[in-house]
Scaffold this motif. Sequence first.
Motif, PDB file in Angstrom:
ATOM      1  N   PRO A  86       0.815  -1.211   0.000  1.00 49.87           N
ATOM      2  CA  PRO A  86       0.000   0.000   0.000  1.00 49.87           C
ATOM      3  C   PRO A  86       0.852   1.267   0.000  1.00 49.87           C
ATOM      4  CG  PRO A  86      -0.851  -1.564   1.560  1.00 49.87           C
ATOM      5  CD  PRO A  86       0.425  -2.124   1.073  1.00 49.87           C
ATOM      6  N   GLU A  87       2.105   1.170   0.430  1.00 50.13           N
ATOM      7  CA  GLU A  87       2.924   2.380   0.428  1.00 50.13           C
ATOM      8  C   GLU A  87       4.222   2.159  -0.337  1.00 50.13           C
ATOM      9  OE1 GLU A  87       4.571   2.724   4.587  1.00 50.13           O
ATOM     10  OE2 GLU A  87       2.711   1.643   4.956  1.00 50.13           O
ATOM     11  N   ALA A  88       4.164   1.217  -1.296  1.00 47.84           N
ATOM     12  CA  ALA A  88       5.387   0.884  -2.018  1.00 47.84           C
ATOM     13  C   ALA A  88       5.946   2.108  -2.719  1.00 47.84           C
ATOM     14  CB  ALA A  88       5.072  -0.208  -3.029  1.00 47.84           C
ATOM     15  N   GLU A  89       7.094   2.607  -2.271  1.00 43.05           N
ATOM     16  CA  GLU A  89       7.568   3.876  -2.811  1.00 43.05           C
ATOM     17  C   GLU A  89       7.981   3.784  -4.267  1.00 43.05           C
ATOM     18  OE1 GLU A  89       8.980   1.648  -0.771  1.00 43.05           O
ATOM     19  OE2 GLU A  89      10.201   2.871   0.546  1.00 43.05           O
ATOM     20  N   SER A  90       8.408   2.585  -4.707  1.00 41.20           N
ATOM     21  CA  SER A  90       8.853   2.502  -6.091  1.00 41.20           C
ATOM     22  C   SER A  90       7.671   2.524  -7.060  1.00 41.20           C
ATOM     23  CB  SER A  90       9.656   1.226  -6.289  1.00 41.20           C
ATOM     24  OG  SER A  90       8.941   0.128  -5.785  1.00 41.20           O
ATOM     25  N   GLU A  91       6.461   2.219  -6.580  1.00 35.42           N
ATOM     26  CA  GLU A  91       5.311   2.200  -7.478  1.00 35.42           C
ATOM     27  C   GLU A  91       4.312   3.299  -7.148  1.00 35.42           C
ATOM     28  OE1 GLU A  91       3.731  -1.691  -6.764  1.00 35.42           O
ATOM     29  OE2 GLU A  91       5.752  -2.492  -6.711  1.00 35.42           O
ATOM     30  N   LEU A  92       4.095   3.532  -5.868  1.00 36.17           N
ATOM     31  CA  LEU A  92       3.018   4.433  -5.471  1.00 36.17           C
ATOM     32  C   LEU A  92       3.536   5.632  -4.680  1.00 36.17           C
ATOM     33  CD1 LEU A  92       0.298   1.933  -4.298  1.00 36.17           C
ATOM     34  CD2 LEU A  92       0.431   3.154  -6.435  1.00 36.17           C
ATOM     35  N   VAL A  93       4.804   5.961  -4.806  1.00 38.23           N
ATOM     36  CA  VAL A  93       5.421   7.060  -4.057  1.00 38.23           C
ATOM     37  C   VAL A  93       5.375   6.747  -2.564  1.00 38.23           C
ATOM     38  CG1 VAL A  93       5.614   9.541  -3.845  1.00 38.23           C
ATOM     39  CG2 VAL A  93       4.483   8.569  -5.827  1.00 38.23           C
ATOM     40  N   ALA A  94       4.240   6.952  -1.923  1.00 37.49           N
ATOM     41  CA  ALA A  94       4.131   6.480  -0.542  1.00 37.49           C
ATOM     42  C   ALA A  94       2.731   5.983  -0.267  1.00 37.49           C
ATOM     43  CB  ALA A  94       4.514   7.566   0.450  1.00 37.49           C
ATOM     44  N   GLY A  95       2.011   5.636  -1.337  1.00 38.69           N
ATOM     45  CA  GLY A  95       0.690   5.055  -1.154  1.00 38.69           C
ATOM     46  C   GLY A  95      -0.279   5.989  -0.466  1.00 38.69           C
TER      47      GLY A  95
END
Lengths: 201, 477, 369
Positions: free
Chosen positions: C240-249
């Motif tokens: 939910p907070e994957a920084e590589s995909e969603l910045v910080a979700g």
Amino acid sequence: MDLLAIAFYLLALVACVSAFMVVIARNPVHSVLFLILTFFSSAGLFVLLGAEFLAMLLVVVYVGAVAVLFLFVVMMLDVDFGSLRQGFVRYLPAGGVVALVLVVEMSLVAAAIAGKNATLRAPSTNGVSNVEQIGRVLYTDYFYFFQAAGMVLLVAMIGAIVLTLRHKPGVKRQDIAAQTARTEASGLRLTKPATGQGISE
Amino acid sequence: MMPSNLLQIAAPELILAIGALALLVLGAFRGNRSTLLVSILAGLVLIGAAAAAAVAPLGPIFRGGFVSDEVSRFSKVAIYLMSSVALLLGERWLNRLRAGQFEYPVLILLAALGMGMMVSAGDLISLYIGVELQSLALYVLTAFRRDDGKASEAALKYFVLGALSSGILLYGASLIYGFAGSTRFVDIAHAVHTTAAPVVLIGLVFLACGLAFKVSAAPFHMWTPDVYEGAPTPVVAFIAAAPKLAAMVLFARALLEGFPDAIDQWRQVIMTIALISMAVGALAGLVQKNLKRLLAYSSILNIGYALMALSTGTQLGLQAMLVFMVLYMIDSTGAFATLAALSRDGKPMETVGDFAGLSQERPTLAIVLTVLSLSLLGLPPLSGFWGKFYVFKAALAAGQWQIAVFGLVASVPAAFYYLRIIKTMWFDAPAGRTDTPAPDAQAVAVAAGLWSLPLVLVGLAFLDPLAALAARAFGLS
Amino acid sequence: MTDFLSAMAAFWATPVGWTVLTLVHVLVISVILLICIAFILLADRKIWASAQLRKGPNVVGPFGMLQTFADLMKFVFKEIIVPAGADKFVFILAPLLSTVLAMGGWAVIPFAPGWVISNINVGILYLFAVSSLGVYGIIMGGWASNSKYPFLGGLRSAAQMVSYEVSIGFVIITVILLSGSMNLATIIEKQAGGFWNWNVFGGSEGGWWHLIATVVMFPMMVVFFISALAETNRPPFDLPEAESELVAGYQVEYSSTPFLLFFLAEYVNIVLMCAMISILFFGGWQAPWPTPYLQHWWPFWVSAHGFVMMGVKILFWFFMFAMVKAIVPRYRYDQLMRLGWKIFLPTSLVAVAAIAAWRVFGPVNGVYG
């Protein structure tokens, strides 16, 4: 006034108000959030009745699982409730009549029960805990219904799978078993290409 | 109650449930390659369940939630055998359209299980669960050709209206429970016997409306023509037969076991529904071009007759209802099997015009359809006549001559639309070449046709005493 | 003096006194918990740093001990920014809800014999219910931010947490079956007498035969631990907070105190999960050895002894959480779902059947015999 009474009126008030807000909230997401609050307050009322197991089930099942999926869908669908509300006044008389009929019938039932001098009371526990008692009723007296309801849910599940699951051809899927079963022999090929020729496939 | 005895009484349902689960696992592991194998095994399971139902001991189990008596035994055998016919029709038909999946036989088994629970329901809860199990399976079967727009539309209509009717049913059931303080029919009958409050009658009306939907009686018939038109033909053959019998028996049990003392009140409701059904079925069928829709209205009409038998509330009426429903089931399955067998250029033949001159092209099927039409019309000595004969006899014996006369009148416009099919088949110019009929469907159709003309005379000799025995279960006069 | 004491005792029995007393309990536990969280947070960072051969925070206070307090000040004094188009009420409500629910779970945790705010009969269900509600904070925050990344993060989190709750529920059922109770204190009391009586080794009933149940209960403990990682959005399941995909979700748009609250809720939940695993599988306040000597101790010291045992276990499990974060790479989303539905769910379902059969047909037969 004792604490139970205060708690009851508080929870009942919150439940009623939030149930009302479910209907009149302009934003569908707010409606669902108020619905959750209603469930939660009802769970509190169950606790006051001494049915703590039911209360927890209500929270776990309705609030923790059903309402989450509800919220999930409502958030993604972006329903425009403004347009759904268009015919509100037009349908008001019909809706009012239905509501009135329901109220009359409910009060008839209530009168029939009251006529038998039956009052709402917490089930007698006889020193057996709430959970155990429900278990006994559900798995001995109502065993058949319990199993049959399981079959109904099974049919619903089969139906959902039959009608929606499609195996698209030509899609690459990860097969983890095959992946981990790969050995050096099956995954690696050593060749010695002749100079200037490369590897022919 | 000893557990072994309990298992014996519930044996047919246990065979079905365990069989369905085992076949589901088999299919899930072996994929759609196993469709044929699963179908064959499912057929064996159904026949096994029918055999078990014929010999299983009788008695109420699960604290009255599940009642096994002569009526349930009679109807279970009929239902399970009819379900296996639907299996036979559907398997190859769907395969020809490349829509075969191993879930089809499993769903038929589960629907049959639901029907078995319906006819054995001794309690409002098992009534509801049985109805729901059967209906859910039928919704899915209706939409089984999921890429077909019409089938999806039909399934959605069926589902939405079905859910509404389930809601009405549940509402009625909760009112009755609120009044009687119990969900068991026996206890309800006792409560009604002591005091017949108006609220329980309101609940009864709601319950009757919900059940009337399930048997597709007018004015709760709206879904029927659309579903019959849209659903795959073998599925319609299934929907039109066994579930109707199950729902009628459930109807009879709920009324006769739960409300024997309120008979004057519910008789009026049932009579009204029967009258409307006969009127709607006879008149609306006249303007139908699509044969499946036409047969839908025909089924509404026939349910009207069955309800007429039920409204007598006598043993004779119940016997008439059982005989009528069994004979009707065979006729209607035969008619749909004929439709399933016929196609032109790979497309199913559905409008009346498609059948023009069929007698020259496919004489066997034309004869079968003629016989079945005449039987549905009620021409003596075909099977449909005997069914109606029993119904009218029961109605007259109960002194309800008005409704019997209405039934006779209603069959006049109905006769017109059956005769129109026959006329189109025999006297109109051929509409073009038809494909070679599917052997399995043709066999079913021919069997139904043979039953309808000569065999019924022999069959009735067995059917009549069995139905009479079954009708004694409720202890009626 | 005795008059005063008896007067006080009478006061505590009145509704007002009861309310005051409970509030004091709640306050004490919250404050202690928050202070502990401050150091646990630091420990997390230190462990992570050590695994990567770094020093970690070492500037504020001796060995960086006061780092968390400095962070707290930093967050509190920043401005709360509500994005344009955000649903302001829900936006602020989400972190509050997260924190309240996370703290609420501690109401039923027995820290030591008698040291619990509310010893309810269905305590384990209450914990399950509260942890299943945790998803609302995230999904509400993600939606209210009116932005793509938070929304995707919120949806991912909803799917993930609902999926893993299922297996957590089944694991909890195995423990309930083994203990025959849903009361947390009873569950702990049944595990007395040494580490071989802990639920992870098959509970205490049935003589030495109970060790056979380890075959089921040990894997269940592992399933619970991994599901707890997913339930608290910890690495390797921090999608939910994957920084590589969603910045910080879901927390992209959050700043200052609301962010702090989310952060706090996450850690309170993690420690709650550590406490749950200690109670359900590792005997809670029970020492790993037989404790006949406790009979002669004052009740207070018995409780203190239990408190230390519980604390050690919680810290151990937190260490495991931190090590997983340092060592295991993040899962892909489909792998996460596959693990939850296709591996954990069937496994725990079979385990429920196995433990139920063990209770009925095994040597225990305490409940039904």
